[in-house]
Design a protein around this motif. Structure first.
Motif, PDB file in Angstrom:
ATOM      1  N   LEU A  29      59.174 -35.098  -2.217  1.00 12.36           N
ATOM      2  CA  LEU A  29      59.612 -33.629  -2.517  1.00 12.36           C
ATOM      3  C   LEU A  29      58.296 -32.996  -2.898  1.00 12.36           C
ATOM      4  CD1 LEU A  29      62.180 -31.596  -2.772  1.00 12.36           C
ATOM      5  CD2 LEU A  29      62.320 -32.821  -5.240  1.00 12.36           C
ATOM      6  N   VAL A  30      57.665 -33.812  -3.881  1.00 16.45           N
ATOM      7  CA  VAL A  30      56.486 -32.949  -4.720  1.00 16.45           C
ATOM      8  C   VAL A  30      55.296 -32.895  -3.656  1.00 16.45           C
ATOM      9  CG1 VAL A  30      54.727 -33.247  -6.395  1.00 16.45           C
ATOM     10  CG2 VAL A  30      57.272 -33.915  -7.181  1.00 16.45           C
ATOM     11  N   PHE A  31      55.077 -33.645  -3.127  1.00 16.03           N
ATOM     12  CA  PHE A  31      53.638 -33.644  -2.113  1.00 16.03           C
ATOM     13  C   PHE A  31      54.008 -32.921  -0.898  1.00 16.03           C
ATOM     14  CE2 PHE A  31      52.470 -37.136  -5.103  1.00 16.03           C
ATOM     15  CZ  PHE A  31      51.015 -36.826  -5.182  1.00 16.03           C
ATOM     16  N   THR A  32      55.236 -32.812  -0.446  1.00 16.73           N
ATOM     17  CA  THR A  32      55.494 -32.200   1.002  1.00 16.73           C
ATOM     18  C   THR A  32      56.117 -30.974   0.814  1.00 16.73           C
ATOM     19  OG1 THR A  32      55.545 -34.389   1.817  1.00 16.73           O
ATOM     20  CG2 THR A  32      56.210 -32.766   3.198  1.00 16.73           C
ATOM     21  N   PHE A  33      56.942 -30.719  -0.271  1.00 13.92           N
ATOM     22  CA  PHE A  33      57.595 -29.548  -0.491  1.00 13.92           C
ATOM     23  C   PHE A  33      57.429 -28.684  -1.565  1.00 13.92           C
ATOM     24  CE2 PHE A  33      61.577 -26.881  -1.802  1.00 13.92           C
ATOM     25  CZ  PHE A  33      61.386 -26.176  -0.610  1.00 13.92           C
ATOM     26  N   ILE A  34      57.666 -29.128  -2.555  1.00 12.89           N
ATOM     27  CA  ILE A  34      57.130 -28.382  -3.928  1.00 12.89           C
ATOM     28  C   ILE A  34      55.785 -27.784  -4.167  1.00 12.89           C
ATOM     29  CG2 ILE A  34      57.184 -28.414  -6.465  1.00 12.89           C
ATOM     30  CD1 ILE A  34      59.871 -30.038  -6.372  1.00 12.89           C
ATOM     31  N   GLY A  35      55.004 -28.762  -4.071  1.00 15.94           N
ATOM     32  CA  GLY A  35      53.574 -28.761  -4.160  1.00 15.94           C
ATOM     33  C   GLY A  35      52.744 -27.571  -3.029  1.00 15.94           C
ATOM     34  N   PRO A  36      53.071 -27.857  -1.694  1.00 18.02           N
ATOM     35  CA  PRO A  36      52.558 -27.224  -0.829  1.00 18.02           C
ATOM     36  C   PRO A  36      53.226 -25.700  -0.782  1.00 18.02           C
ATOM     37  CG  PRO A  36      53.224 -28.977   0.082  1.00 18.02           C
ATOM     38  CD  PRO A  36      53.555 -29.106  -1.187  1.00 18.02           C
ATOM     39  N   CYS A  37      54.619 -25.613  -1.030  1.00 11.39           N
ATOM     40  CA  CYS A  37      55.232 -24.334  -1.194  1.00 11.39           C
ATOM     41  C   CYS A  37      54.890 -23.399  -2.417  1.00 11.39           C
ATOM     42  CB  CYS A  37      57.001 -24.803  -1.314  1.00 11.39           C
ATOM     43  SG  CYS A  37      57.827 -23.207  -1.183  1.00 11.39           S
ATOM     44  N   SER A  38      54.378 -24.063  -3.511  1.00 10.14           N
ATOM     45  CA  SER A  38      54.009 -23.556  -4.653  1.00 10.14           C
ATOM     46  C   SER A  38      52.512 -22.905  -4.282  1.00 10.14           C
ATOM     47  CB  SER A  38      53.755 -24.277  -5.855  1.00 10.14           C
ATOM     48  OG  SER A  38      55.097 -24.865  -6.225  1.00 10.14           O
ATOM     49  N   VAL A  39      51.597 -23.696  -3.688  1.00 10.24           N
ATOM     50  CA  VAL A  39      50.496 -23.267  -3.374  1.00 10.24           C
ATOM     51  C   VAL A  39      50.659 -21.992  -2.501  1.00 10.24           C
ATOM     52  CG1 VAL A  39      48.337 -23.862  -2.245  1.00 10.24           C
ATOM     53  CG2 VAL A  39      49.436 -25.546  -3.739  1.00 10.24           C
ATOM     54  N   ILE A  40      51.245 -22.064  -1.268  1.00  7.70           N
ATOM     55  CA  ILE A  40      51.449 -21.016  -0.414  1.00  7.70           C
ATOM     56  C   ILE A  40      51.817 -19.759  -0.928  1.00  7.70           C
ATOM     57  CG2 ILE A  40      52.691 -20.429   1.687  1.00  7.70           C
ATOM     58  CD1 ILE A  40      52.603 -23.091   2.689  1.00  7.70           C
ATOM     59  N   VAL A  41      52.898 -19.764  -1.857  1.00 10.23           N
ATOM     60  CA  VAL A  41      53.595 -18.423  -2.542  1.00 10.23           C
ATOM     61  C   VAL A  41      52.448 -17.933  -3.387  1.00 10.23           C
ATOM     62  CG1 VAL A  41      55.337 -17.826  -4.068  1.00 10.23           C
ATOM     63  CG2 VAL A  41      56.047 -19.441  -2.076  1.00 10.23           C
ATOM     64  N   ILE A  42      51.984 -18.890  -4.244  1.00  5.88           N
ATOM     65  CA  ILE A  42      50.974 -18.220  -4.994  1.00  5.88           C
ATOM     66  C   ILE A  42      49.760 -17.431  -4.498  1.00  5.88           C
ATOM     67  CG2 ILE A  42      49.432 -18.781  -6.829  1.00  5.88           C
ATOM     68  CD1 ILE A  42      51.096 -21.253  -7.991  1.00  5.88           C
ATOM     69  N   LEU A  43      49.287 -18.215  -3.642  1.00 10.16           N
ATOM     70  CA  LEU A  43      48.035 -17.683  -2.764  1.00 10.16           C
ATOM     71  C   LEU A  43      48.366 -16.294  -2.075  1.00 10.16           C
ATOM     72  CD1 LEU A  43      46.212 -20.945  -1.592  1.00 10.16           C
ATOM     73  CD2 LEU A  43      45.665 -19.259  -3.691  1.00 10.16           C
ATOM     74  N   TYR A  44      49.625 -16.535  -1.440  1.00 14.83           N
ATOM     75  CA  TYR A  44      49.950 -15.137  -0.593  1.00 14.83           C
ATOM     76  C   TYR A  44      50.318 -14.136  -1.504  1.00 14.83           C
ATOM     77  CZ  TYR A  44      49.839 -16.801   4.209  1.00 14.83           C
ATOM     78  OH  TYR A  44      49.293 -17.250   5.374  1.00 14.83           O
ATOM     79  N   MET A  45      50.868 -14.327  -2.838  1.00 14.11           N
ATOM     80  CA  MET A  45      51.032 -13.339  -3.521  1.00 14.11           C
ATOM     81  C   MET A  45      49.916 -12.812  -4.057  1.00 14.11           C
ATOM     82  SD  MET A  45      54.302 -12.817  -3.887  1.00 14.11           S
ATOM     83  CE  MET A  45      54.235 -11.562  -5.416  1.00 14.11           C
ATOM     84  N   ARG A  46      48.785 -13.480  -4.501  1.00  6.56           N
ATOM     85  CA  ARG A  46      47.497 -13.017  -4.850  1.00  6.56           C
ATOM     86  C   ARG A  46      47.095 -12.210  -3.572  1.00  6.56           C
ATOM     87  NH1 ARG A  46      44.254 -10.644  -8.474  1.00  6.56           N
ATOM     88  NH2 ARG A  46      42.184 -11.267  -8.095  1.00  6.56           N
ATOM     89  N   VAL A  47      47.064 -12.683  -2.368  1.00  5.94           N
ATOM     90  CA  VAL A  47      46.459 -11.992  -1.366  1.00  5.94           C
ATOM     91  C   VAL A  47      47.079 -10.619  -1.375  1.00  5.94           C
ATOM     92  CG1 VAL A  47      46.567 -11.703   1.371  1.00  5.94           C
ATOM     93  CG2 VAL A  47      45.625 -13.788   0.168  1.00  5.94           C
ATOM     94  N   PHE A  48      48.549 -10.681  -1.470  1.00  5.97           N
ATOM     95  CA  PHE A  48      49.338  -9.399  -1.342  1.00  5.97           C
ATOM     96  C   PHE A  48      49.013  -8.177  -2.581  1.00  5.97           C
ATOM     97  CE2 PHE A  48      53.160  -7.097  -2.598  1.00  5.97           C
ATOM     98  CZ  PHE A  48      53.275  -6.243  -1.495  1.00  5.97           C
ATOM     99  N   VAL A  49      48.700  -9.162  -3.664  1.00  5.09           N
ATOM    100  CA  VAL A  49      48.525  -7.779  -4.682  1.00  5.09           C
ATOM    101  C   VAL A  49      46.976  -7.300  -4.302  1.00  5.09           C
ATOM    102  CG1 VAL A  49      47.732  -7.839  -6.951  1.00  5.09           C
ATOM    103  CG2 VAL A  49      49.786  -9.088  -6.431  1.00  5.09           C
ATOM    104  N   VAL A  50      45.953  -8.066  -3.927  1.00  3.90           N
ATOM    105  CA  VAL A  50      44.766  -7.664  -3.670  1.00  3.90           C
ATOM    106  C   VAL A  50      44.786  -6.748  -2.668  1.00  3.90           C
ATOM    107  CG1 VAL A  50      42.277  -8.191  -2.866  1.00  3.90           C
ATOM    108  CG2 VAL A  50      43.562  -9.586  -4.678  1.00  3.90           C
TER     109      VAL A  50
END
Length: 331
Positions: free
Chosen positions: A196-217
């Motif tokens: 759950l951590v390595f295949t869902f929560i971790g990747p999902c968190s990285v994707i959401v955080i990075l895309y939010m940063r991309v969106f803001v920029v």
């Protein structure tokens, strides 16, 4: 076992009491299911094959970003080619007819390809983050050689990780089967939590955080450009800037929403603190929702690119067979 059910048939009649029993699907229902699943598998293979041919053939597309898209397309192509047909049989037939070896291989292949697909999406989000937020440093930070190493590590880690998760199932595929004619895999709570951590929560968190940063920029850049142009030519670019913001928000929303919608149902038992077993009634449905993401990925990550539409025209009209077509300008 379903000893008292009228019309029930043994999976393997020659094994008598050691064989599972199940109610056969009506022929019409079975044909419809096979038609549906076959259509999804063919569409998945076709879409991802178009991506692979396009990126591999045209020299203009040999970039770090497109190498990540190529890796993603390969994993999704293999899902459509190797996983979906087996899952179609598993879903439609009441008995497992492919033997213990295929029982073991089906899960290791499916889990590995799914993990590789998720890993590729994370790498793509990192690539886009660096490209948007650090454009001047992008050429030196994201090189072809580094992307090639990252892709190889992604695939190797996916295979090793899922091999460890499923090691008991690989050693004894029928460990959790109650009778001959079943293919059951059970992932205990501890392994399920790690997965759950390595295949869902971790990747999902990285994707959401990075895309939010991309969106803001991206939005801040659009507003800065709007202010700069407005100072020169008045307020005529307001509508254009707003359209750019809406387009960025819509694209971001599609990426995150589809990822969550296809992965959340599969990982719900782990989120709820339950052991994961394919004997659960909902397992076939959530598995197909998860695998359907491989059909959606080329639409989400590639159909937004104008060069892909041009590449499709080259392929469909067979202009790709012409001499020096790999040098064609499609960007």
């Amino acid at each position: 076992m379903m000893d008292g059910v009228e019309g029930a048939e043994l999976c393997f009649p020659q094994l008598l009491n050691s064989s599972c029993m199940g109610l056969m699907r009506p022929r019409t229902e079975a044909v419809l299911l096979y038609t549906l699943f076959s259509s999804v598998a063919v569409l998945t293979v076709a879409l991802n094959l178009l991506v692979i041919i396009s990126i591999s053939h045209f020299r203009q597309l040999h970039t770090p970003t497109n190498l990540l898209l190529l890796s993603l397309a390969i994993s999704d192509l293999l899902v459509g080619l190797l996983v979906m047909p087996v899952e179609a049989v598993r879903f439609t037939e009441t008995c497992w007819l492919l033997g213990d070896l295929m029982c073991a291989l089906s899960y290791i292949i499916g889990f590995t390809l799914t993990s590789a697909s998720v890993g590729n999406m994370v790498l793509i989000s990192i690539d886009r983050y660096v490209a948007i937020c650090y454009p001047l440093q992008y050429p030196s930070r994201i090189t072809l050689s580094r992307v090639e190493v990252s892709v190889c590590l992604c695939w190797a880690c996916s295979l090793l990780y899922n091999g460890l998760i499923l090691k008991d199932h690989l050693r004894q595929p029928d460990r959790y089967s109650s009778c001959h004619g079943e293919c059951v895999v059970v992932i205990n709570y501890a392994s399920g939590a790690v997965d759950l951590v390595f295949t869902f929560i971790g990747p999902c968190s990285v994707i959401v955080i990075l895309y939010m940063r991309v969106f803001v920029v991206a939005v801040s850049q659009a507003r800065a450009m709007q202010s700069h142009v407005t100072a020169i030519s008045g307020s005529s670019v307001t509508v254009t800037a707003k359209k750019s913001e809406k387009k960025a928000a819509r694209t971001l929303g599609v990426v995150i929403l589809v990822f969550l919608m296809t992965f959340c149902p599969y990982y719900y038992p782990s989120l709820a603190g339950q052991a994961t077993s394919n004997s659960a009634l909902a397992w076939p449905i959530v598995s197909w929702v998860l695998y359907f993401n491989s059909c959606l990925n080329p639409l989400i990550y590639t159909f937004f690119y104008p060069w892909f539409r041009k590449a499709i025209k080259f392929i469909v009209t067979l202009r790709i067979l012409q001499q020096d077509s790999s040098q064609a300008s499609i960007l």
